[in-house]
Design an enzyme around this catalytic site. Structure first.
Site, mmCIF file in Angstrom:
data_model
loop_
_atom_site.group_PDB
_atom_site.id
_atom_site.type_symbol
_atom_site.label_atom_id
_atom_site.label_comp_id
_atom_site.label_asym_id
_atom_site.label_seq_id
_atom_site.Cartn_x
_atom_site.Cartn_y
_atom_site.Cartn_z
ATOM 1 N N THR A 39 0.027 48.150 35.510
ATOM 2 C CA THR A 39 0.671 48.315 36.815
ATOM 3 C C THR A 39 1.324 49.679 36.946
ATOM 4 O O THR A 39 1.432 50.219 38.047
ATOM 5 C CB THR A 39 1.709 47.188 37.010
ATOM 6 O OG1 THR A 39 1.002 45.948 37.012
ATOM 7 C CG2 THR A 39 2.469 47.312 38.303
ATOM 8 N N TYR A 53 -2.579 44.374 44.017
ATOM 9 C CA TYR A 53 -2.840 45.803 43.823
ATOM 10 C C TYR A 53 -3.860 45.950 42.707
ATOM 11 O O TYR A 53 -4.172 44.983 41.991
ATOM 12 C CB TYR A 53 -1.536 46.533 43.449
ATOM 13 C CG TYR A 53 -0.838 45.953 42.243
ATOM 14 C CD1 TYR A 53 -1.164 46.362 40.947
ATOM 15 C CD2 TYR A 53 0.129 44.953 42.379
ATOM 16 C CE1 TYR A 53 -0.549 45.805 39.840
ATOM 17 C CE2 TYR A 53 0.755 44.391 41.276
ATOM 18 C CZ TYR A 53 0.414 44.831 40.007
ATOM 19 O OH TYR A 53 1.019 44.280 38.918
ATOM 20 N N SER A 86 -4.081 44.974 31.603
ATOM 21 C CA SER A 86 -3.934 44.681 30.163
ATOM 22 C C SER A 86 -4.503 43.330 29.760
ATOM 23 O O SER A 86 -4.631 43.038 28.573
ATOM 24 C CB SER A 86 -2.484 44.814 29.713
ATOM 25 O OG SER A 86 -1.706 43.724 30.118
ATOM 26 N N THR A 119 1.892 45.169 31.478
ATOM 27 C CA THR A 119 2.957 44.379 30.850
ATOM 28 C C THR A 119 2.478 43.019 30.337
ATOM 29 O O THR A 119 3.130 42.425 29.480
ATOM 30 C CB THR A 119 4.121 44.151 31.844
ATOM 31 O OG1 THR A 119 3.623 43.455 32.987
ATOM 32 C CG2 THR A 119 4.756 45.466 32.244
ATOM 33 N N ASP A 120 1.331 42.524 30.860
ATOM 34 C CA ASP A 120 0.916 41.161 30.493
ATOM 35 C C ASP A 120 0.710 40.986 28.996
ATOM 36 O O ASP A 120 1.071 39.954 28.422
ATOM 37 C CB ASP A 120 -0.384 40.778 31.226
ATOM 38 C CG ASP A 120 -0.170 40.522 32.711
ATOM 39 O OD1 ASP A 120 1.005 40.489 33.143
ATOM 40 O OD2 ASP A 120 -1.165 40.359 33.436
ATOM 41 N N LYS A 192 7.378 39.020 27.181
ATOM 42 C CA LYS A 192 7.491 39.063 28.648
ATOM 43 C C LYS A 192 7.963 37.691 29.121
ATOM 44 O O LYS A 192 7.359 36.669 28.792
ATOM 45 C CB LYS A 192 6.134 39.413 29.271
ATOM 46 C CG LYS A 192 6.183 39.557 30.784
ATOM 47 C CD LYS A 192 4.864 40.074 31.364
ATOM 48 C CE LYS A 192 4.979 40.218 32.881
ATOM 49 N NZ LYS A 192 3.757 40.753 33.501
ATOM 50 N N GLU A 314 0.528 22.652 3.338
ATOM 51 C CA GLU A 314 -0.814 23.250 3.506
ATOM 52 C C GLU A 314 -0.837 24.289 4.629
ATOM 53 O O GLU A 314 -1.753 25.101 4.706
ATOM 54 C CB GLU A 314 -1.859 22.164 3.825
ATOM 55 C CG GLU A 314 -2.125 21.184 2.705
ATOM 56 C CD GLU A 314 -1.106 20.041 2.665
ATOM 57 O OE1 GLU A 314 -0.111 20.071 3.431
ATOM 58 O OE2 GLU A 314 -1.308 19.119 1.850
HETATM 59 C C1 SIN Z 1 1.443 44.649 34.702
HETATM 60 O O1 SIN Z 1 1.144 45.712 34.195
HETATM 61 O O2 SIN Z 1 2.629 44.415 35.017
HETATM 62 C C2 SIN Z 1 0.466 43.553 34.997
HETATM 63 C C3 SIN Z 1 -0.955 43.929 34.872
HETATM 64 C C4 SIN Z 1 -1.324 44.330 33.479
HETATM 65 O O3 SIN Z 1 -0.809 43.761 32.521
HETATM 66 O O4 SIN Z 1 -2.160 45.228 33.360
#
Ligand code: SIN
Length: 350
Positions: A39, A53, A86, A119-120, A192, A314
């Site tokens: 993002t 987006y 991501s 961020t994902d 996250k 185990e």
């Molecule tokens: C983000 O970046 O906040 C969401 C999309 C991504 O992880 O690429």
């Protein structure tokens, strides 16, 4: 003018001259940005669009030119590793990133590295690098929750702060750092926690490492777990990583997913158990069969916090690692050994 005033002016001139030398270009750190998309490099049709987006749409050159303030704090260069949402980041890209970071940080011409990332799955890339980078120089990973076109986009300030942090001596030797929203977090314990809000990265068990206080990094703690130069992992000659899968448990879960993963050549399983190592009798017996085939099974918890200590010897306890972090460590552990006790030791140390 009274003598005391002359003295004040001389002191002021002296301090000003000193501050010029502090920020002279020769003294600035060299920071290299590796851009992967997300993002922070995303664009929408209009400024009020925050949810729909295209992530990974702007180049690293555009990211750098949109934050000219960075040149006050560092000599910044950049390169594009990939430009993806991501969710499309793969273990192959983790390997490429780790090897490139290692190569860059070996050079006396690079003082720190910043990685821009969606961020994902940022937390997994951060933990992988935390275990695979072989340098004490700062490595900072950042991203954004709002696309670059958004009103009040968070990316530019995150990038500026990340560059300042990567150029700071205080950031050295602390492992890979996650920097968003003015908060400095460690790679191992941070996850996250919110799908939309800018205050999303948290370390719920142990808390953040510090803050960016008006462009000044301030640290209050660091992790005791081994990282970077302190780990046994060397990814320089790896062409791929072992296949490790995650089994999520829930009331009524059976062995279907376990059987499917084994049939698809899994090399290790991480179980997101219920509570502190809770699993059904049917699941337990399927998992014991997996271990008997020589495939290690790590038990983590789906609760998101706390130490996980399954009763069956185990299985390997994930300690406080979330299922997705435990998967990263098991993948790397399997590049070194198949021995259950040695892997369990790594889960205690890292
Ligand atoms: C983000 O970046 O906040 C969401 C999309 C991504 O992880 O690429």
């Amino acid at each position: 003018m009274r003598p005391r005033h002359y003295l004040s002016i001389i002191v002021l001139l002296f301090l000003t001259a000193g501050s010029f030398s502090i920020v002279s270009a020769a003294d600035l750190p060299d920071i290299h940005i590796l851009a992967t998309g997300g993002t922070i490099a995303g664009t929408a049709e209009n400024a009020s669009e925050l949810g729909h987006y295209q992530a990974g749409n702007l180049s690293v050159a555009t990211l750098i030119s949109s934050v000219p303030e960075m040149s006050t704090y560092a000599r910044v260069t950049g390169e594009q590793i990939c430009n993806l949402n991501s969710d499309e980041i793969t273990p192959m890209i983790w390997l490429r990133l780790a090897n490139r970071v290692n190569e860059l940080l070996k050079s006396p011409d690079v003082d720190g590295v910043v990685i821009t990332h969606g961020t994902d799955t940022l937390e997994e890339t951060a933990y992988f690098l935390n275990l695979a980078v072989k340098s004490d120089k700062p490595v900072v990973i950042t991203g954004a929750m709002r696309p670059a076109t958004a009103i009040s986009a968070d990316g530019p300030l995150n990038l500026l702060n990340a560059v300042i942090l990567a150029g700071s001596h205080d950031a050295a030797g602390k492992g890979v750092l996650i920097l968003l929203n003015g908060e400095i977090n460690g790679a191992r314990d941070t996850t996250k926690t919110n799908t939309e809000m800018v205050e999303t990265f948290r370390s719920p068990d142990f808390g953040l490492f510090g803050y960016m206080d008006n462009e000044v990094p301030k640290f209050y703690r660091e992790s005791l777990k081994l990282h970077t130069s302190g780990t046994d992992f060397d990814v320089s000659s790896l062409k791929s990583l072992p296949k490790v899968d995650i089994v999520l448990l829930y009331p009524g879960a059976d062995q279907t997913a376990i059987d499917a993963f084994v049939a698809n050549s899994t090399e290790g399983l991480v179980v997101a158990s219920m509570g502190n190592g809770g699993y059904q009798a049917e699941v337990r017996s399927a998992l014991l069969d997996v271990v008997n085939k020589g495939i290690p099974v790590v038990i983590s918890s789906r609760t998101g916090t706390g130490v996980c200590t399954p009763e069956d010897p185990e299985f390997i306890p994930a300690d406080t690692l979330t299922p997705q972090k435990a998967r990263v460590l098991l993948m790397l552990a399997l590049t070194r050994t198949n021995n259950q006790d040695e892997i369990a030791e790594m889960f205690r140390e890292y």
